[in-house]
Design a protein around this motif. Structure first.
Motif: not given
Lengths: 380, 136
Positions: A134, A126-132, A241
């Motif tokens: 996905t 949620g912190q390191f993939e979703a913001p981009f 991830m």
């Protein structure tokens, strides 16, 4: 674990597959379970072990009226059911229970009584993939493939051929969702979903379910169906991830799980008559063939292009049509095992003549987890 | 019509230093004081040797394009098609990101192209690290 001591004595899918708006997810589990109990000639009260994913084993046991002495709620994605088989075999061998029911049901398309997708914004994904940006599996599971293609010089045409060959198998299966033949050009001209993946390189989204019943090989002889024995099993997990996979050209979870299953079964690759590799997207059979050791790294695309896995080929693969053409509810692993069991019972729509050993290899999450089962119809 | 925003992270105690860094225009990684392993995502111990003696340091921000897809699906805060990328940092770890300042096409997005971090403020609390091509 004691080898070759557990068998599948019941196996069935839901009565319908595809679009089932009149059943909730829980009832899809139950429909598959009731069909499987009938297949094995058992009643719910004969079951003392329950394993499932998607729903809790508590919900499934209570809904069916089962009082288990063993439960497994391992839920690591679509290969969870392979892992349930592995855990059930250990539990039966250990005497924790005698007769295990493993259920899957998923209202993947109709979304009736099913859960929600999405990582918590405080989780690592949620912190390191979703913001981009996905947006579910088509945009995440697919991310490693360009690195794989560059490393081995694999073309988009070769990726498309995976879907073409599986459609050939689906054409032989009356229960497959899509049965009309397609060409490489059809695949490449279908709607772009997440470059380089076109629509026909992505799995279906359907409703359905399936279940298995396992017991000791000793008891298996007394059941109405020809037993399908568990020769070897494997499982592993790598990362939640996809961006943190150790190597984008190979799945560590696949390699660990596959090696364990082969070693436990004591078989060689040439002994395998039939293979199921969970194909949520067209690249997965490539990774699977290589990571299980059927092909050298980078050679699976040519292996498929040269029709080794097609009807008439030496290694029939995904003979139900796979997640790309048969059905895909979201957690497809159960359907891969159902096809292995049908092949070894000799009742598959696209039957492989004299198949004696079948492997079902599953993926969970998005290259997050893996489970592998080696089945045989030969008494150990 | 109100424009939907992209999903934003909720920092946890273990990741706070990373998000504090991006807010200040820095990409912060961690290094093990015992085995010198550099790693991401953040955690207060080394994933290689399990030592709790680890330090935060400012990374160079240099990276290479490792892999990606170009998503054509609608997504809050994005105008498709847009690339969802994984970059390999000069220090070793890989991270997911978006590629800024260039066309989102396979022709422009060549694997292994050199990139550098840029910082895009989302809210007073959250700034994301994106990457843009290094001008040759």
């Amino acid at each position: 674990m004691k080898r070759k001591s557990v068998a599948v004595v019941g196996a069935a899918e839901t009565t319908e597959l595809g679009l089932i708006p009149n059943l909730s997810q829980l009832q899809l589990h139950a429909d598959a379970a009731l069909n499987t109990l009938a297949d094995a000639g058992l009643k719910p009260t004969d079951i003392d072990g329950v394993a499932t994913a998607g729903e809790s084993p508590t919900s499934v046991a209570h809904y069916l009226g089962i009082t288990p002495t063993w439960v497994d709620g391992t839920s690591v994605g679509g290969c969870s059911f392979m892992i349930h088989v592995r855990h059930a075999a250990a539990a039966i061998n250990e005497g924790l229970c005698t007769t295990v029911l493993i259920t899957h049901g998923e209202s993947g398309r109709s979304r009736i009584g099913s859960g929600r997708f999405g990582a918590s914004p405080a989780s690592l994904a949620g912190q390191f993939e979703a913001p981009f940006g996905t947006m579910g599996p088509p945009t995440v599971f697919t991310i490693p493939v360009l690195r794989y293609m560059k490393t081995y010089g694999i073309t988009e045409e070769q990726l498309a051929m995976v879907a073409v060959v599986q459609r050939e198998w689906a054409g032989k299966n009356p229960r497959a969702s899509y049965r009309d033949p397609i060409t490489v050009a059809d695949v490449l001209n279908s709607r772009m979903i997440a470059y380089p993946f076109r629509l026909l390189m992505c799995c279906l989204v359907t409703d359905g379910g399936g279940a298995l019943i396992l017991t000791s090989a000793e008891r298996a002889k007394d059941f109405p169906r020809k037993p399908v024995y568990i020769l070897g099993t494997g499982e592993s997990v790598e990362t939640p991830m996809v961006s943190q996979m150790a190597d984008f050209t190979t799945s560590k979870a696949f390699r660990v799980s596959g090696k364990k299953a082969f070693e436990e079964a004591g078989i060689a690759h040439k002994d395998v008559d039939h293979l199921m590799i969970y194909d949520a997207f067209a690249h997965l059979p490539l990774y699977g063939l290589e990571d299980l050791g059927f092909c050298k790294p980078g050679e699976a695309a040519s292996f498929i292009w040269e029709r080794n896995t097609a009807p008439g080929g030496k290694l029939p693969l995904n003979t139900n049509g796979g997640g790309l053409s048969y059905m895909h509810s979201g957690m497809y692993g159960m359907y891969a095992m159902q096809e292995s069991v049908r092949q070894l019972r000799g009742v598959a729509p696209a039957q492989v003549p004299n198949a004696k050993i079948s492997i079902a290899h599953g993926v969970g999450g998005m290259f997050a987890a893996s489970g592998t089962i080696v089945f045989s119809n030969q008494a150990p | 019509m109100a424009e939907l925003k992209r999903p934003l992270p909720h920092p946890t105690p273990e990741t706070q230093h990373f998000w504090e860094g991006t807010r200040q225009g820095e990409l912060r990684l961690q290094r093990c004081d015992d085995c010198r392993h550099v790693y991401f995502p953040p955690r207060p111990f080394c994933p290689k040797c399990a030592s709790r003696k680890v330090s935060v340091f400012k990374a160079s921000g240099r990276a290479k394009l490792y892999s990606y897809v170009i998503s054509h699906r609608p997504a809050p805060g994005f105008t498709p098609p847009y690339a969802i990328a994984v970059v390999e940092l000069a220090e070793g770890p890989r991270m997911m990101t978006n590629i800024a300042g260039c066309a989102q096409t396979p022709e422009v997005l060549a694997l292994d192209m050199p990139l550098e971090a840029v910082f895009e403020k989302q809210t007073d609390d959250i700034t994301l690290a994106l990457f843009k091509p290094v001008k040759g």
